[in-house]
Design an enzyme around this catalytic site. Sequence first.
Site, short mmCIF file in Angstrom:
data_model
loop_
_atom_site.label_atom_id
_atom_site.label_comp_id
_atom_site.label_asym_id
_atom_site.label_seq_id
_atom_site.Cartn_x
_atom_site.Cartn_y
_atom_site.Cartn_z
N HIS A 18 0.87 -1.30 0.10
CA HIS A 18 -0.02 -0.15 0.02
C HIS A 18 0.91 1.15 0.07
O HIS A 18 0.33 2.47 0.08
CB HIS A 18 -1.06 0.03 1.27
N THR A 56 -11.91 -17.95 -7.05
CA THR A 56 -11.91 -16.44 -6.55
C THR A 56 -13.02 -16.01 -6.57
O THR A 56 -13.20 -14.57 -6.49
CB THR A 56 -10.79 -15.81 -7.55
#
Length: 308
Positions: free
Chosen positions: A126, A244
């Site tokens: 991040h 997923t």
Amino acid sequence: MASSQEQKLFRKTYFFRPGYVLPVIMEKNNIETVVKNFEVRDEDVFLVTYPKAGTNWTAEIIDAIQNIDNIDILKERSLMEKVPLLELGPSTHPDLVEDGITQVPSFAKVILETMPKGSPRRIATHLRPDIAPVQLFEKKPKTIVVDRNPKDCLTSLYNWHLTVGFLDPLTWEEMFDAYMKGLTIFGDYCEFIKSWAEYKNEPWMFWIRYEDIKKDHKGSVKRIADFMGKSLTDSQLDEVVRVTDFQYMKKASETIKGRELVLRPGGTWQRKGVSGGWKNTFSVAQSEIFDKDYNEKMNGYEDLKYDF
């Protein structure tokens, strides 16, 4: 002097630098040394996201693509293996110890020490470019950037504060006010996006929106696989989409090894995964304030702007 609201927010956070806040589960010295000097490999796949922009989901897509010939291994993944967030750890701060969070190592060191060369590594971050690994911009491995409606990011980050033990819970009003002051973890959303936009058109960069993955899961998986240089058969593509699927992952996350180290009782890694959920959280006045601020900050970046 900080207000009582800021004191509440910052008990488990700190200023990495003026205007840039990080949670104490990420250690400043570790980022400035181990992370900054992290040895990047040509076969690495980096995942760059603002917090709550689809990090876990995209990481699992990448993982499934990388391990399509041994898909069952995904069920055995620990938290670190599923989403190896480069800047996470070590957990030495007393605010974490008092909550029982004492076993989170430096993810960067673990990645370096446990993943053999030649094996493709999936590495998430991040961080903004100026504090990301230097070698990322020298070796230029395949890097996927996921963007998301910032109003949904903020709404999800608010719920994240209620979910994980390494952040203090806030009211929505406190969270909104903190964001408008640029005091949420990892700093201002717009500054994050603009800082990475400098590399958007580089051939080693692939940008995709969270909303596009939601709208066309299968097509997005194929695009990501193609970028990674992984050719999937139709059956393999379907299998990646299956494992997923959001509800599939949410159920699987309930048994992730290590989840008890950071989640509060009853917490879950995947909450709703919806787009547009911000409409149930923002007041009309807050939405107008947010829009004005967002449009001013993103002026000149129209190709990256969201239409609310």
